[in-house]
Structure formats: C-alpha cells, structure tokens
Design a protein around this motif. Structure first.
Motif, PDB file in Angstrom:
ATOM      1  N   LYS A 136      56.346  49.726  43.222  1.00 39.68           N
ATOM      2  CA  LYS A 136      55.419  48.812  43.885  1.00 39.68           C
ATOM      3  C   LYS A 136      55.489  47.445  43.208  1.00 39.68           C
ATOM      4  N   LEU A 137      55.393  46.370  44.010  1.00 42.28           N
ATOM      5  CA  LEU A 137      55.374  45.015  43.440  1.00 42.28           C
ATOM      6  C   LEU A 137      53.992  44.405  43.630  1.00 42.28           C
ATOM      7  N   ALA A 138      53.450  43.806  42.588  1.00 41.01           N
ATOM      8  CA  ALA A 138      52.158  43.129  42.713  1.00 41.01           C
ATOM      9  C   ALA A 138      52.262  41.696  42.203  1.00 41.01           C
ATOM     10  N   TYR A 139      51.474  40.807  42.823  1.00 40.52           N
ATOM     11  CA  TYR A 139      51.421  39.385  42.479  1.00 40.52           C
ATOM     12  C   TYR A 139      50.102  39.114  41.785  1.00 40.52           C
ATOM     13  N   LEU A 140      50.160  38.579  40.569  1.00 35.14           N
ATOM     14  CA  LEU A 140      48.931  38.339  39.824  1.00 35.14           C
ATOM     15  C   LEU A 140      48.875  36.909  39.309  1.00 35.14           C
ATOM     16  N   ASN A 147      47.249  53.868  31.079  1.00 30.79           N
ATOM     17  CA  ASN A 147      48.492  53.623  31.799  1.00 30.79           C
ATOM     18  C   ASN A 147      49.712  53.776  30.919  1.00 30.79           C
ATOM     19  N   ASP A 171      54.653  40.820  29.895  1.00 32.77           N
ATOM     20  CA  ASP A 171      53.305  40.334  30.140  1.00 32.77           C
ATOM     21  C   ASP A 171      52.664  39.921  28.825  1.00 32.77           C
ATOM     22  N   LYS A 228      52.130  36.302  37.533  1.00 32.21           N
ATOM     23  CA  LYS A 228      52.787  37.496  37.010  1.00 32.21           C
ATOM     24  C   LYS A 228      53.279  38.342  38.173  1.00 32.21           C
ATOM     25  N   TRP A 234      46.842  57.549  35.375  1.00 34.70           N
ATOM     26  CA  TRP A 234      46.525  56.537  36.378  1.00 34.70           C
ATOM     27  C   TRP A 234      45.014  56.459  36.584  1.00 34.70           C
ATOM     28  N   VAL A 235      44.434  55.291  36.339  1.00 36.77           N
ATOM     29  CA  VAL A 235      43.006  55.112  36.596  1.00 36.77           C
ATOM     30  C   VAL A 235      42.840  54.854  38.083  1.00 36.77           C
ATOM     31  N   HIS A 270      55.280  50.184  33.916  1.00 43.38           N
ATOM     32  CA  HIS A 270      55.146  48.838  34.453  1.00 43.38           C
ATOM     33  C   HIS A 270      56.126  47.905  33.759  1.00 43.38           C
ATOM     34  N   ARG A 303      54.434  42.024  38.855  1.00 46.64           N
ATOM     35  CA  ARG A 303      54.423  43.312  38.175  1.00 46.64           C
ATOM     36  C   ARG A 303      55.050  44.411  39.021  1.00 46.64           C
ATOM     37  N   ALA A 343      42.064  51.076  30.728  1.00 46.03           N
ATOM     38  CA  ALA A 343      43.060  51.278  31.777  1.00 46.03           C
ATOM     39  C   ALA A 343      44.464  50.990  31.246  1.00 46.03           C
ATOM     40  N   GLN A 344      44.602  49.891  30.497  1.00 43.77           N
ATOM     41  CA  GLN A 344      45.908  49.556  29.915  1.00 43.77           C
ATOM     42  C   GLN A 344      46.439  50.687  29.058  1.00 43.77           C
ATOM     43  N   THR A 358      56.566  43.510  33.782  1.00 44.69           N
ATOM     44  CA  THR A 358      55.986  42.289  34.336  1.00 44.69           C
ATOM     45  C   THR A 358      56.853  41.085  33.986  1.00 44.69           C
TER      46      THR A 358
END
Lengths: 417, 417
Positions: free
Chosen positions: A211-215, A33, A259, A222, A38-39, A182, A224, A29-30, A184
């Motif tokens: 889009k914002l994501a919290y990891l 991407n 990241d 992180k 897009w997976v 992306h 992202r 996936a990395q 991060t």
C-alpha cells in the motif's frame, strides 16, 4: 499467517476535553508495527466505568490485543484499576515487590509514602503484574478467551519503559506476528497532488500486498510503502523492490530514504563531513537550534546560535548594519545575508542558517505580508538567500520555516543552490 | 436539559502506525467543550471501507454528533468521500463554487489544475457542503435519523478554519447545548499525590455536578474543575464557588489561575511590568526562546537569546571565564551565574534566564548524572542559581527544564527566591 491486531484504548477526560494531546498512541503504534502487530483502532474514552466497560466489550470482539493506558494514578479520578478488577472477576490483593519499590522510591526523594501511594501496590489477583521501574503504578496483564488485555499508566515515560521492557517482548512471544513492514521516502518541494500524478502508473502497478500512503508534514511529503506479507523475508523483498522504483521516480525531490526528521538529515550531513553548524534566528525564535539539539550527540556538530529577535541584537551581536535595517528592513535579503556573515564570525562554524520573517498574525504589510520569510544558508565562500512565503497560522509558519531552513542548508551543501 | 454528545472519528493509516500524532482531536474537543458539547469518545480507524462503516454504525448508536476528519485528499489512499456517499445513499455531483475555488487557488500559485484536484469538487448530492476557504477538499454535513455527521479534511489548518467558520456555529444552532464549563488551576512544586492528600476534604465535599481532575504536565500540575449544569449561569456560579476554595487551598503552589502555558505566564509578567527578558541556553538548545516566541506579540518583551551549546560560545559570546569552565565545568552554579551576567550585557535586557545541564542519554558522570541541570535567573541587582535533577529521557528532560526555567524566573521576579 493471519494479521495480529491490536486496539489501543486511552482513558481520561483530559483527552476528551482536549486538554492533553495523545502522543502515547502514536508511540505505541510505531513500536507495535515494528514487530508486526497491526493497530486496527484507537479509542479514547472518559473516566467513566460505563465508558470503559463498553470499550472493553466492543473492542474485544474484533482484536487479539487490547492495550489500555491511563487512569492508574493515585487520585480519585483514576478508576481504571477497580473497573478492570471487576471486569475480569478478581479481587485486589497486595503486590509485595511493588509495595517495596514504592516505599524505596519515596524514601529516595526524602518524602513520606502516603496511603494513596501504597494503594497503588494493590493489584487484581487475576492479572500478571508488569513491573513499573519508573513510577508507582504497576501494569496489569489479563488473559481472557484467547485475548490479551494490558493496562499501563498514561505517563508516557512509564508506559514506554513497560512496553519496551516487558509488554512488547511478551506479545511477540505469545502471538508470533507475521511480517508487516514500512519504508518511507522523505521528499520536499512538490505538492501531494503533483507527486501523485507522477506516481499514477507506479500506484496502479503495486501488488495487492503493498500500500502507498501520502503524508504531508510541514513542507515535507512522506511517501510510505507498507507491505503485509506471509512472512517477513518475503514482505521485505517485495517492499525493497517497490521502494527502489519509487526512489527512481522521485530522485529530484528526495530528501532522505527513511522517515527521519530534518534535524537528523542535518546531523548526517555534518557528521559525514566533520563540519559544524550554527544558527542566526529571528522569526523562528530559537526553533531551529532547538530542533537540532533535540538529537543526542548534536554537540559534535552544533556549536550554538544567536536568537536575534530585536533589531538591536541583530546589530550588536551579529553586526548587521544599522543602514541595512533602515533601508531594507529586518525581513530582507540584505539583512539575512548579513546575519549569516555575522554569525559565521561570532559562532566560528563552517555553516550558518539564518532566518528572518513575519510569522503572523500581526506585523504584515502590503509589501511584506504575513508569511514572508527570507532564509539564508552560507559558509565562508558564499551565501545564498531565498525568499519563501508561508501561508498558514503562526505556529505552522514557524514549523514550516524551521524545516525549510534545514532543507535549504542541505541543498546549499550539496551544491544544488 | 440533556448532555449534547459528540464522537470524533479520525481516518488514516498514518494514525494507526504512529507516523502522525493526532493533534486535531484535542483541538476539536477543546472547541466543542467551549460551547457545551461533550466529546464522549474518539476513535481512530484506518483507510479501509469496512473500518469506516463499522465506526459510523457503532458510534451513531450512542451520540448526537459525529465529526470525521481525514481521507479527503486527492490521492488514491483517500477513500472517505466515496465511502460516505455510499453510506448515506447519495451520488457524486459537481459543486460549482468549490470547482471555481480550486481553479483559482492553483492559478494563484501559477500551477495547472489537475484532474485529481478537480475531482475534489465532486460531492454527494445528499450532503450540505461546508466551504473550505484554505484548501481544496470541501467539508460535508449529513443529517440522518436526528444525528449529524460532518466530514472534514485532516489538514489541521483547513479543519480548524471550517470548524470555526461553519461547523461549530451550525452545531450550536442545531443542538443548543447546556452548560459545560471548566476552570483550571496551574500549580508547580508539589507532586500529584501530595496535592491530592491536601484536597481530600475538598474533593469529598464537591457537589455531584462538579468533577476534579489531576493533570501532570512537564513539572507542572493542572487541577481542572468541570461543571455540567442545567444551564450555563448556574453551572458557572457553582464552578466559581468551588474554584475559589481550590485556590485558597493551593495558594502556595499556584502558578496561574487558568490553563495557560508557562510562556504566557512570562508574557503577562513582562507586559505588566514593561520589562524585557532574554535567554542564555545550553542544554535546552534554544527551547526556552522558542517557547517564548511561540506567542504572538512576544517581540514586545523578548529581545533575544544566546544558544551557547559549545563552551567556546559560552566564553566568546557570553564571556564565561575559561577558568570557571575548567574548574567547575559547564554544568555548574558558577557557569550559569556567569552566563546570566554575560547575557545581561550582550542582550541588554532586564531579566535573563540561563540553563546548563546534561539532558542524556549520554554525557553523565558520577558527580553529575544525566538530568543534572543548573538554572539561573537574574537581573542587574542579583542572580539566583538553583540545581535541579530531571529524571527522564532527553526529550522530557528538555521540556521539564524549559518549564522550570520560566517558573524560576517568575519566583525570582516575585521575590520568592
């Protein structure tokens, strides 16, 4: 331009009974991407013809690319190849270059080539063979109704080689994917919900394409940002703009603007300063040293470490005083400070990280419950010790302590503690 | 009795861009298998309402149980709860016990409770709440058309607690699953295809209810037998019978008669003998010590280790002679032998494992290519050093060396080398 999508299908009962952790999908996936593919789904199915066929039928309805790993080995539970051959209406024929490579591979190890290995050189006549330069099972590329299906071995080392050498370049050439980018921000020291509170306005103001994501990840968080733009340049410009704002909002808790693992944060610090580091570990049992040396080139700044699991080693190798251990215990400020002082002498490095704690599930007391950890960072001028409390199980407490020790050294070097 | 089947749906873009490796699914599958529930598929989808609904629709066609993880956090990218609420036709209501728990949790950390945290106490009125004793987001159990859907947080620590405390016992009570049993033989030293060759007749003679799988893992090969019987007693009897035959066929390469990591093999050896062990590591950088101390109770037999990454540490701490390093190099039989001798003195243990090698990608030479590793095992009476050649990338070479060092110590202690 439309999104180019992929689905990853992993085949093998070992994934369904939990005997194997699937690290392949994340790697794939990395790397997909990174080139803008897009997976959209990942599906794991067992070693069963019906399950494989069902997955192929379903997934091909909604995606451009189907990447399949696993089930190509030389043993009877490996049924992917005959299943695919039938699915795509082909018959198995011998692939001469693969046959020669397999024979040479076994000869180089002084081993005979078995019939079951030679059978791996048989491929469906309806596929393009993807050469496997690191193992026996060749990859297979099928084209059908505008979709691409690629079957690869499940062995990570072999799959990665094929992806990098052949599959990804061919997919990019074929689909010419649009921008998917992306960025991060790596932070530490503030919980997810408190960071989110600070970012309420920022999130509300994000354009629809970002889009914002919290990891959360072992004491780190992180943030992202993902941009899905009409073209890569435009997407990159939008993303950079938002990332700058994000950085400004979280400056006080930022660890890195990319990241990377904490070991790489330490690597950059050491290389920039031309300094060396060593470890004195009790409760992490060598985990900090292992994290640091997981990076190629770490011998430039990492000289070594002492795993002083028993008190006897703390005394004999690191010179922690018997009285200190008797009076304050192994998990104490006094002990970790002496561990740093001792390790600075024994290892002769510029910096030392030392840890001593109780990782659980046993060994806790009322005074020092499971999760109590003292972490010290030091150089020849000063030593700073901080008490931490990890709240999880043994494995996670160890991982948290490893990250915390490296983050603390970073703060120590930057004069923040 | 029919197979009871489950599908695991994991939700989160981080899984699809490869930022997070999914370890939850493997853990869940193991624990479901242990009670006879067969995981037939695992599906990962992104943080998108359409993708979640599609997965729920499709998977519920073919399975009894759907376990969902992820997307329950306090931030805006967490959309699982509202999606499920709508899917099952409910509305969100406050769950008083969860509200109280969240408030108490934040108070105990001296933090205020934010609105976004309190929102986690809202649950669909059509679900049974599964209490989360280790975090803020409650789990949700839905019943629909004879199928069970359970939504849990993606945080491994929280998910595991809910599965063990509530979900698994409730599923067993509800479905009363038939026997599904596994037995695994751990072997080392022979490749998958050669083992398969030896097992041709055994495999051909296996009853239809028993399946054999080959699982290579960092220099080890696991042979797993799975029985799917009408009842647990019958399945167990059949499985035991076949497992005895398998053991007899592979006695010479057997490491353990169960699926345990090498660190546990060492633990059992040490505990049975009442002996202690230590490490002197160069190329594995503390990884052997970290593997051994990953087990609770390892302080009984593990005293400590020296990570002698730099030659200076090999000399100053382990007493490797300068001439030895100059004449033979750090990666040599002579050096690892001296590392063992030095570590036996410094650490005062019964046994020492020592390794020195070139893990790559850099540092190789014509004489000593990347992957060259010397591993030594020793006690006060003798030291045995063996040269290995690892053929992979840095990460995998390190993992292979860690396993090989432990396996070599086992053979050393058993007098096989």
């Amino acid at each position: 331009m439309e999104k180019v999508t992929a689905t990853i299908i992993t085949i093998g009962d070992e994934l369904l009974i939990g005997q194997t952790i699937d690290t392949n999908s994340a790697w794939m996936a990395q790397h997909l991407n990174a080139v803008g593919i897009w997976v959209q789904r990942r599906v794991a199915v067992g070693d069963s013809v019906e399950a494989i066929v069902q997955a192929l039928n379903e997934e091909s309805q909604t995606t451009n690319i189907i990447l399949i790993t696993g089930g190509l080995g030389p043993t009877a539970d490996d049924i992917t190849k005959p299943t695919l051959c039938k699915y795509f209406g082909g018959r198995l024929v011998e692939h001469q270059p693969t046959k020669e490579r397999i024979t040479a591979l076994f000869a180089s190890r002084g081993l005979p080539t078995l019939d079951r290995n030679m059978a791996q050189a048989m491929v469906p006549d309806v596929c393009t063979v993807i050469d496997n330069m690191r193992g026996t099972a060749p990859g297979m590329w099928f084209d059908k109704d505008g979709k691409v299906f690629v079957s690869m071995p499940g062995v990570p080392f072999e799959m990665k080689g094929m992806m990098e050498d052949s599959v990804i370049p061919k997919l990019v050439e074929r689909f010419n994917p649009p921008g998917l980018l992306h960025q991060t921000l790596l932070t530490a020291g503030m919980g997810e919900s408190f960071v989110a509170e600070r970012l309420v306005d920022f999130e509300a103001g994000l354009p629809g394409t970002i889009k914002l994501a919290y990891l959360p990840s072992f004491g780190l968080l992180k943030l992202r940002l993902t941009a899905n733009g009409k073209n890569r340049e435009e997407a990159k410009r939008d993303l950079d703009l938002q990332f700058e704002q994000l950085k400004a909002l979280l400056e006080d808790i930022t660890v890195a603007e990319e990241d990377i693992p904490m070991s790489e944060v330490i690597a950059k610090l050491m290389l920039a300063r031309g300094t060396t580091v060593g470890t004195a570990e009790s409760c992490t049992g060598g985990g900090i040293a292992a994290a640091i040396t997981s990076l190629s080139g770490s011998s430039t700044y990492f000289k070594g470490g002492i795993v002083s699991y028993a008190n006897e080693i703390k005394q004999n190798v690191l010179g922690v005083k018997e009285e200190t251990l008797a009076q304050f215990g192994a998990v104490s400020e006094e002990t970790v400070r002496e561990m740093v002082a001792g390790a600075l002498k024994v290892l002769n490095t510029d910096y030392i990280m030392a840890v001593s704690g109780i990782m659980g599930p046993n060994g806790g007391s009322e005074d020092k419950p499971v999760g109590t950890v003292w972490i010290a960072s030091g150089d020849k001028n000063r030593i700073v010790a901080v008490k931490h409390h990890m709240r999880y199980d043994r494995k996670r407490n160890i991982a948290l302590t490893i990250n915390a020790a490296m983050n603390q050294l970073k703060k120590f070097i930057e004069g923040k503690i």
